[in-house]
Design a protein around this motif. Sequence first.
Motif, PDB file in Angstrom:
ATOM      1  N   VAL A   6      -9.239  51.738  10.371  1.00  0.00           N
ATOM      2  CA  VAL A   6     -10.413  51.928   9.968  1.00  0.00           C
ATOM      3  C   VAL A   6     -11.012  53.127  10.776  1.00  0.00           C
ATOM      4  O   VAL A   6     -11.947  53.192  10.361  1.00  0.00           O
ATOM      5  CB  VAL A   6     -10.792  50.288  10.441  1.00  0.00           C
ATOM      6  CG1 VAL A   6     -11.906  49.919  11.364  1.00  0.00           C
ATOM      7  CG2 VAL A   6     -12.538  50.066   9.388  1.00  0.00           C
ATOM      8  N   CYS A  27     -17.752  38.432  10.818  1.00  0.00           N
ATOM      9  CA  CYS A  27     -18.088  39.637  10.625  1.00  0.00           C
ATOM     10  C   CYS A  27     -19.720  39.625  10.342  1.00  0.00           C
ATOM     11  O   CYS A  27     -20.123  40.154  10.139  1.00  0.00           O
ATOM     12  CB  CYS A  27     -17.581  39.637   8.639  1.00  0.00           C
ATOM     13  SG  CYS A  27     -17.546  41.170   8.018  1.00  0.00           S
ATOM     14  N   THR A  74     -12.943  56.072   9.144  1.00  0.00           N
ATOM     15  CA  THR A  74     -14.499  56.473   9.322  1.00  0.00           C
ATOM     16  C   THR A  74     -13.961  57.667   9.529  1.00  0.00           C
ATOM     17  O   THR A  74     -15.206  58.314   8.961  1.00  0.00           O
ATOM     18  CB  THR A  74     -14.444  55.974  10.569  1.00  0.00           C
ATOM     19  OG1 THR A  74     -13.952  53.857  10.471  1.00  0.00           O
ATOM     20  CG2 THR A  74     -16.106  56.353  11.090  1.00  0.00           C
ATOM     21  N   SER A 121     -22.597  42.566   9.262  1.00  0.00           N
ATOM     22  CA  SER A 121     -22.468  42.767   7.876  1.00  0.00           C
ATOM     23  C   SER A 121     -23.459  42.787   6.456  1.00  0.00           C
ATOM     24  O   SER A 121     -24.085  41.831   6.915  1.00  0.00           O
ATOM     25  CB  SER A 121     -21.120  41.716   7.933  1.00  0.00           C
ATOM     26  OG  SER A 121     -20.261  42.373   6.578  1.00  0.00           O
ATOM     27  N   PHE A 170     -16.753  44.359   3.346  1.00  0.00           N
ATOM     28  CA  PHE A 170     -15.721  43.488   3.571  1.00  0.00           C
ATOM     29  C   PHE A 170     -14.660  42.974   2.831  1.00  0.00           C
ATOM     30  O   PHE A 170     -15.584  41.263   2.756  1.00  0.00           O
ATOM     31  CB  PHE A 170     -15.349  43.052   5.434  1.00  0.00           C
ATOM     32  CG  PHE A 170     -14.625  42.757   5.951  1.00  0.00           C
ATOM     33  CD1 PHE A 170     -13.768  42.666   6.887  1.00  0.00           C
ATOM     34  CD2 PHE A 170     -14.424  40.904   5.620  1.00  0.00           C
ATOM     35  CE1 PHE A 170     -13.020  43.021   7.506  1.00  0.00           C
ATOM     36  CE2 PHE A 170     -13.125  40.665   6.557  1.00  0.00           C
ATOM     37  CZ  PHE A 170     -11.955  41.387   7.031  1.00  0.00           C
ATOM     38  N   THR A 220     -19.742  49.451   4.611  1.00  0.00           N
ATOM     39  CA  THR A 220     -18.670  48.943   4.915  1.00  0.00           C
ATOM     40  C   THR A 220     -18.932  47.274   3.306  1.00  0.00           C
ATOM     41  O   THR A 220     -19.036  46.645   4.194  1.00  0.00           O
ATOM     42  CB  THR A 220     -18.513  48.047   6.326  1.00  0.00           C
ATOM     43  OG1 THR A 220     -18.761  49.799   6.331  1.00  0.00           O
ATOM     44  CG2 THR A 220     -16.997  47.568   6.036  1.00  0.00           C
ATOM     45  N   LEU A 267     -17.193  51.876   3.820  1.00  0.00           N
ATOM     46  CA  LEU A 267     -15.368  52.027   3.085  1.00  0.00           C
ATOM     47  C   LEU A 267     -15.408  50.465   2.281  1.00  0.00           C
ATOM     48  O   LEU A 267     -16.408  49.169   2.699  1.00  0.00           O
ATOM     49  CB  LEU A 267     -14.327  51.079   4.429  1.00  0.00           C
ATOM     50  CG  LEU A 267     -14.601  52.686   5.136  1.00  0.00           C
ATOM     51  CD1 LEU A 267     -13.904  52.055   6.808  1.00  0.00           C
ATOM     52  CD2 LEU A 267     -14.531  53.964   4.874  1.00  0.00           C
ATOM     53  N   LYS A 268     -14.026  50.889   1.351  1.00  0.00           N
ATOM     54  CA  LYS A 268     -13.930  49.355   1.200  1.00  0.00           C
ATOM     55  C   LYS A 268     -12.783  48.541   1.746  1.00  0.00           C
ATOM     56  O   LYS A 268     -11.794  49.433   2.000  1.00  0.00           O
ATOM     57  CB  LYS A 268     -13.439  49.383   0.222  1.00  0.00           C
ATOM     58  CG  LYS A 268     -14.364  50.349  -0.943  1.00  0.00           C
ATOM     59  CD  LYS A 268     -15.713  50.686  -0.895  1.00  0.00           C
ATOM     60  CE  LYS A 268     -16.362  51.980  -0.948  1.00  0.00           C
ATOM     61  NZ  LYS A 268     -17.805  51.737  -0.705  1.00  0.00           N
ATOM     62  N   TYR A 269     -12.796  47.366   2.537  1.00  0.00           N
ATOM     63  CA  TYR A 269     -12.267  47.062   3.977  1.00  0.00           C
ATOM     64  C   TYR A 269     -11.572  45.661   3.837  1.00  0.00           C
ATOM     65  O   TYR A 269     -12.179  44.892   3.067  1.00  0.00           O
ATOM     66  CB  TYR A 269     -13.028  46.847   4.937  1.00  0.00           C
ATOM     67  CG  TYR A 269     -12.261  46.791   6.175  1.00  0.00           C
ATOM     68  CD1 TYR A 269     -11.201  46.313   6.009  1.00  0.00           C
ATOM     69  CD2 TYR A 269     -13.012  46.648   7.382  1.00  0.00           C
ATOM     70  CE1 TYR A 269     -10.493  46.537   7.105  1.00  0.00           C
ATOM     71  CE2 TYR A 269     -12.857  46.840   8.807  1.00  0.00           C
ATOM     72  CZ  TYR A 269     -11.387  46.505   8.865  1.00  0.00           C
ATOM     73  OH  TYR A 269     -10.825  45.945   9.594  1.00  0.00           O
ATOM     74  N   ALA A 317     -17.022  49.264  12.945  1.00  0.00           N
ATOM     75  CA  ALA A 317     -17.157  49.939  11.659  1.00  0.00           C
ATOM     76  C   ALA A 317     -17.925  49.179  10.473  1.00  0.00           C
ATOM     77  O   ALA A 317     -19.111  49.637  10.386  1.00  0.00           O
ATOM     78  CB  ALA A 317     -16.607  49.740  11.169  1.00  0.00           C
ATOM     79  N   ILE A 318     -18.516  47.383  10.752  1.00  0.00           N
ATOM     80  CA  ILE A 318     -18.859  46.770  10.621  1.00  0.00           C
ATOM     81  C   ILE A 318     -20.475  47.097  10.254  1.00  0.00           C
ATOM     82  O   ILE A 318     -22.217  47.416   9.478  1.00  0.00           O
ATOM     83  CB  ILE A 318     -18.802  45.589  10.632  1.00  0.00           C
ATOM     84  CG1 ILE A 318     -17.687  45.390   9.360  1.00  0.00           C
ATOM     85  CG2 ILE A 318     -19.802  44.358   9.900  1.00  0.00           C
ATOM     86  CD1 ILE A 318     -16.905  43.897   8.965  1.00  0.00           C
ATOM     87  N   ASN A 366     -21.255  50.232   9.570  1.00  0.00           N
ATOM     88  CA  ASN A 366     -21.191  50.055   8.144  1.00  0.00           C
ATOM     89  C   ASN A 366     -21.379  51.763   7.175  1.00  0.00           C
ATOM     90  O   ASN A 366     -22.447  52.157   6.428  1.00  0.00           O
ATOM     91  CB  ASN A 366     -23.043  50.146   7.306  1.00  0.00           C
ATOM     92  CG  ASN A 366     -23.495  49.574   6.028  1.00  0.00           C
ATOM     93  OD1 ASN A 366     -22.490  48.751   5.679  1.00  0.00           O
ATOM     94  ND2 ASN A 366     -24.489  49.767   5.577  1.00  0.00           N
TER      95      ASN A 366
END
Lengths: 344, 344, 617, 617
Positions: free
Chosen positions: B82, B169, B86, B174, B203, B201, B124-126, B117-118, B121
């Motif tokens: 991740v 999350c 980023t 999130s 998740f 993001t 990304l498709k995580y 990362a969360i 924001n």
Amino acid sequence: MSTAEKITEEKKITRKDFMTDQAVRWCPGCGDYAVLVSVQNALAQLEKNKDDVVFVSGIGCSSRFPYYVDTYGFHTIHGRAVAVATGVKTANPKLDVWVISGDGDSLSIGGNHFIHAIRRNIGLKYLVFNNEIYGLTKGQYSPTTKQGAVTKSSPFGSLEQPFNPASLCIGAESSFYARVTDTNPKMMTEIFVAAAKHKGTAFIEILQNCVIFNNKTHEQITGKEFRDDNQLVLKHGEPMIFGQNKDKGIVLDKTELKVVRIGENGITEADVLKHDAHAESPNLAFMLSRFTLPQYPVPIGIIRQVDRPAYEEQLHAQIKHAKEKKKAVDLNQLLNSGDTWEVD
Amino acid sequence: MSTAEKITEEKKITRKDFMTDQAVRWCPGCGDYAVLVSVQNALAQLEKNKDDVVFVSGIGCSSRFPYYVDTYGFHTIHGRAVAVATGVKTANPKLDVWVISGDGDSLSIGGNHFIHAIRRNIGLKYLVFNNEIYGLTKGQYSPTTKQGAVTKSSPFGSLEQPFNPASLCIGAESSFYARVTDTNPKMMTEIFVAAAKHKGTAFIEILQNCVIFNNKTHEQITGKEFRDDNQLVLKHGEPMIFGQNKDKGIVLDKTELKVVRIGENGITEADVLKHDAHAESPNLAFMLSRFTLPQYPVPIGIIRQVDRPAYEEQLHAQIKHAKEKKKAVDLNQLLNSGDTWEVD
Amino acid sequence: MSSEPECHELEKVTIKFAGDSGDGMQLTGSMFSDESAVFGNDLATFPDYPAEIRAPAGTVAGVSGFQVQIGSVDVHTPGDTADALVAMNPAAFKANIRHIRKGATIVIDMDAWTEDELQKAEMEEDPLKTDLVSSYRIIQAPISAMTRETLKETTLDLKGKDRCKNMFALGIMFWLFNRPLQNTEKYLKKKFEKKPDIIDANVKVLRAGYTYAQTIELFSVNYKIRPAKIKKGVYRQISGNQAVALGIVAASQKADRDAFLGSYPITPASDILHELAKYKEFGVKVIQAEDEIGGICMAIGAAYAGDLAFTTTSGPGLSLKAEAIGLAVIAELPLVIVNVQRGGPSTGLPTKTEQSDLLQAMYGRHGECPLPVIAASTPGNCFEYTLKAAKIAVEYMTPVILLTDGYLGNGSEPWLIPDMDKYPPIESRVPKINKKPYMPYKRDQQTLAREWCVPGMPDLAHRIGGLEKDDRSGHVSYVPQNHEFMVRIRAEKVERVVELVPDQKLIGNKTGDLLVISWGGTFGSLLTAVTEMQAEGNKVSLAHINYLNPFPENLKKIINNFKQVVVCELNLGQLHCILQSQFHNTNFLKYNKIQGQPFMIGELKWHFASLLAGDDL
Amino acid sequence: MSSEPECHELEKVTIKFAGDSGDGMQLTGSMFSDESAVFGNDLATFPDYPAEIRAPAGTVAGVSGFQVQIGSVDVHTPGDTADALVAMNPAAFKANIRHIRKGATIVIDMDAWTEDELQKAEMEEDPLKTDLVSSYRIIQAPISAMTRETLKETTLDLKGKDRCKNMFALGIMFWLFNRPLQNTEKYLKKKFEKKPDIIDANVKVLRAGYTYAQTIELFSVNYKIRPAKIKKGVYRQISGNQAVALGIVAASQKADRDAFLGSYPITPASDILHELAKYKEFGVKVIQAEDEIGGICMAIGAAYAGDLAFTTTSGPGLSLKAEAIGLAVIAELPLVIVNVQRGGPSTGLPTKTEQSDLLQAMYGRHGECPLPVIAASTPGNCFEYTLKAAKIAVEYMTPVILLTDGYLGNGSEPWLIPDMDKYPPIESRVPKINKKPYMPYKRDQQTLAREWCVPGMPDLAHRIGGLEKDDRSGHVSYVPQNHEFMVRIRAEKVERVVELVPDQKLIGNKTGDLLVISWGGTFGSLLTAVTEMQAEGNKVSLAHINYLNPFPENLKKIINNFKQVVVCELNLGQLHCILQSQFHNTNFLKYNKIQGQPFMIGELKWHFASLLAGDDL
Ligand SMILES: Cc1ncc(C[n+]2csc(CCOP(=O)(O)OP(=O)(O)O)c2C)c(N)n1
Ligand SMILES: Cc1ncc(C[n+]2csc(CCOP(=O)(O)OP(=O)(O)O)c2C)c(N)n1
Ligand code: SF4
Ligand code: SF4
Ligand SMILES: [Mg+2]
Ligand SMILES: [Mg+2]
């Protein structure tokens, strides 16, 4: 010997017993001083034997703390205090292990150890000095810095959504989360004492002022003229009432909490939600964690405190059990276990 | 040219376009296969141009995924996918960046990058493949393994309280959290499509089966005979009803959610809570995150999806703004800025 | 007005400003330096911050200092010992007296010379009452009082007034060294643009200090330092950290790529991050990551996506980045890792300088994981070496480590601003539209670099990663021979970087009795020591190395022409270890210092003289 | 019954069992080895797992192999090439044929030799229909069919039956090499204690295989390998990873401290963690940390609190631990870091062996950060070196790196179980009740070790940390001379570890034409190659080094007595680099292989012969 005499004979433990001869090196006016005093007071109040107490810190202004407490102390590396402390506590559960860390130390570089310690519920008293800035490295934004803040590393304003340490903690399965301000030494001492008695990870977020790089970041919460209206002081079992005139309260409205005025619209004290720090479900604690100014007052005090076995307890129980089950085993036996054969 | 002709002329994008010539190397029966197919289907459905798609993974069984998707791909190191992603997304926001990771990769070693990362924001498709075990290294417990589980590294049963990825999350701010099962390819595709359209993001926790080291760990949720009663399939705006006979529902009881039977005790469909994935407040999402068997059904679907600016958007806006403000600046000018003097 | 004092001419003079952290000594020192630079002197400066935490006012731990050497001849170091000291309080006196030349002029603020302040400085005896006085020319000036007096008519509060006292001291020094005041006044006007009363107060006090020195017959002489013969052009002061930041912007323009920085704050590297964060108008993307691992991984991602990527750090951060550097090596992505060295091991002496990360830069990763290592040697050339590091990274598709240190990073010097149009471009090999399948690990015959193929390029989609990969396709390969081939070709690629490495310069004759080898931030000291010894008739030459891996091709030849070779480093002998291993026919001597401090010219010369005399050391 | 075949006697024989991952080849190989060990042969084994992910059945990527060499003489390696191969399917044949000696016996399962299987193995031609056949003795046995046939009366389902086919193959090999069956039957009975039908089926098929080989006249000869003359005592099979785990328990007992392991799983080191997690009854505390950094930091905390602490990992993990190792160095805490090396750089070849982390172990940390480095050289002696590492760590208060590798960690050998009572204790220096103030950095005159003072000890509370510290009090110290002193004393302490380092053993004469130097897991290959060459009349000796930092004191003397010295390593020359730097008067040659595979005896001998002949290599 009379009781009175006995009392005078017993050596009374005071804050002084926990002071070292090292010059304290924080900026004049730094919030860290008040925390130091409150911790020393708590230790005295708990009548701790200094030989059994360990302070483990990372790197940051706050992390110099161990040098100023006359117990065992270990000033480790940036972000890793809680991992080192996990080792200390697991090795010797009899020790009282306190972790001292900053918002950068614990929520930035140390984020992983932080969430894992909380999940494992290892028996640590875990103090994070949240001044919403990197103090020691002279003023970069941290993961708790407010969005838009201009700092050394964000000359155009920080873009990052900060963490809410309370939400993150609760999301990581916390068994004890409290929030205090560096302006209230009495409450700090009280809560440090409560934390010391908690089994598992007792996490305390300290709203701390950095006079040099982020002065007054908590002013809206701690300032004399704001605090009554902007702090929601929580006590388990007591109604969530606040305000200069004690006329504001918190009520539940579907899945949300709402601020109401007692006396208005027919609302009475009885309608106000009572704080339940011991609720097994973290729902209420999570809701409270979302309270931020200006919409909501900021919760102060013990927001969550539940019973859950501590990691080191369980580990030592497993070891004890294994030892009881296989009493006679010695090293030579172990080496000779499995398939062996003799050559002669 | 008639419309019909046009349509035949347009190259229709199918799953095949996203398949590589590499032999897929997962154990027969591994849940990862179904995820792969669903992702490829989602890409086809989204009519993605494969040149603009990047899959970034860490290390683990699941992390071999990029080799099997005919787009750009980067199989990085354990826990860091991740963070690398980023960088990719920030460097070039036009790319569709997918992160592929496991419960060990993201929640153990990669925990810090995950929460940050969360919080940021970043767009990304995580996807986290949660098989509640370390597959690649042959069967140690992970941070999501159930307490008490006997694994290679916990011969006496794991002592650790697992993370609830949903709670963690949401606690980390999130903007999009969904949960799917590897047994429902249709829903997976649907949700991957929704995630792809989300800003920030997205998740997705995938309950995935590891046939070799943790077979049937999700059986109570995914098994044909259990799923209707044990899954709470959530759709925004629709009532939270579940059960083989669609006769169970969720209602709010103070700060807690409760399972009730529709038709009993005077409860009707109207009493049942409606799912609100778009609520700004994360309270409901957090409550739902706490649902675990056997007391509660396990929520499946998009649990939270709110609008919040993506990190890379903001950064590029700042850059654009700065460029507009200081149009004429060139390198020589920069070097000559500040206090200069001439020697001649 | 008093009689004119004598005016002596000096070639070089070293001045130290010292006071409490709150006394503005960094600013004072910089202003003195700037004024001297504009005047045309050559100079070198070194700020000497207190250890990281703000210590209580008045304590020795809280002393902040700024040293500058100015000259009418070339100046390469801020000077071993100072010829003049300004000490704003007893603590500043105590902390610095060891580094002041006997006979030097010391200006103290009499008003701060109280019992109380002496105690805070933990001075048992008042040094003014000891023999010490006789070794120096001590000027006791009532700086605080005179400042307040000067400002008594202004609206400033007492605190505001006191804040101007550094200007009084500066005024004294300006007179003592015959500097003009114009530039400083201009500077003050700009700095406090929006606060005319502050400008006014500062200018007043500055002039008062000047006049005070001129009037009161405390000084029997003052000094003149003529402008140096320095190259024509436009100059500015630059610190090593600023130079790296500017170098990053410059490299990005030369490569026609956006610059990307993934970094985490750490002393003494943070200023690069701060500086670069300002250059948004150049399209520079800066992320302050959650930690050093995140910082480098983001940079790797950005490099993969086509940005010119950097990560900046200091020792502990370099340790943390080890694993990810390995990924960049095997993925063969361009990336520059800037390491501003500080005192180690562990947290060590974080605010002090050292050269002890060289072996780590060379070997600090698991597996066979070679990469080019270069080092800057002056604050100003941090700019060029940043550009060079980027050029190597892009043209050889490899991570590169650039070593600087706290001394270079914080120190500053006048910098002849280069004309960027004269720098060569940084050329990336971008794939042409291609017949399928694309071979991402196909190499250029000469450099052995693969192409920089980034996501978004049509029809070239491919997969890379940290597992060993097939020679050309980049697919995962467990074939034993392929692994050996790849390990060797990655090593050879780094060796071929030698084509971008200029010949090693030698200062002095090609043959002689002693060759001194050094690298990195010690250049100024070594150059000064060696040239002084040459002037004194010794057969000593200096090879100061900037390219540490690979070494310049002619290095071996240079080494073979001297009777003795000594490697001087601020560590226990790390370059020594590498040289000894690579050129084993030579018996390299070593001279090391590991005190968080630069070399003194004196100690170097003394040591070289002993070697030349054949003393048994 | 057929006529008795000839029975040839062999000194050594190498057998390889290969099949699909699901075919139970590891078990089959182990059973063959165990039976041979009990019979009294010396032996060495090497499992050869497929790359980490389970590949589809029948593919080459999915092949799992187990090689064993047995002998009536000393056996030090699992053999270069096999004399006999069992290939359960075409993929197993394809994957191994390159490593089978020409003329060897190959037993294949005819029933698996289908079009379909050939295709899965990506074999364009059926090798049985090519020339290849003539180079080997290929025995086509209907293994699957015979197994089903044997079990037709049992209640097992088809899958269960098929699972027994490895026993049929094992039976064939038992007959071919004249092994008894008893031990294996006993083993099966124990393993499946609770499943009598499985025992029954396996035993039946095993015997059927044996009888099949005996009956059908496919083999014209079979072989006998007499028991070896090996030291008396009780033996067991042990892998390097098991030996480390047992070593940790043993060290904890010898030190009278609880053992503590902070670790994170990684191939090929995870088995140490798994093994140790079982020994709870010995008070071993094992934490599976969230990552490698957490693992080592927990271990540091435990060491600080008085446990005997370990952390185990492989390359990428060692990279991540770099920063924390520095903390242990400066805090001077005892800690053993076990690094089971694998193919690098980055993720590299994670299931393959390599020796490429040596330079990292030596230098992979920022600052001057020295520590002792030792390496095991056989699976069995991983036990002793673990004990030794712990002894050094505790008695010198320092972290120690113990290097093993995938070859040692996974490989196993018969191990003469030592008598623990004969091992010396590990002695910690614990502070006596003390006059205040306590001086935690006061050192022992001889070892330079400080005391191990742990929290809980009365009246000794003190503070330590990662900043440079005062020589005795341990207080933070920025004093320049103190830093130099501490840096040098930490280095000297590591040098003094030499007192615990035994003299370097030399295999062969003290002088000669060629000295071979090697280290770590290559011992078996080098020993075999060198002793064979000695037997052939060459003046070659071997110095296999286990103590890499500091080196044994007599090493230099040994080196000086040979005309040529060659350093053989599974890397690009890392020990070579260190030796060349330390003993620069010698010109060290090097021989390297970096294919994820051990050295072959043949290639070593060929190379040594060339050196002796003065060939230009
Ligand atoms: C590995 C590593 N990275 C970075 C640093 C530099 N560093 C020291 S403290 C710190 C952050 C301090 O902030 P915080 O934890 O909030 O503590 P505070 O000073 O505000 O109390 C940083 C980035 C370091 N010492 N080590
Ligand atoms: C730095 C580092 N530490 C450890 C490993 C070993 N390792 C590889 S994958 C993995 C965990 C895999 O578990 P998970 O992420 O859940 O993925 P899964 O295999 O279950 O899909 C570990 C520990 C590694 N490759 N690198
Ligand atoms: S910089 Fe801030 S946090 Fe650090 S000591 Fe000073 S006031 Fe406190
Ligand atoms: S080990 Fe488990 S997760 Fe990995 S490929 Fe096999 S079934 Fe899938
Ligand atoms: Mg902070
Ligand atoms: Mg997993």
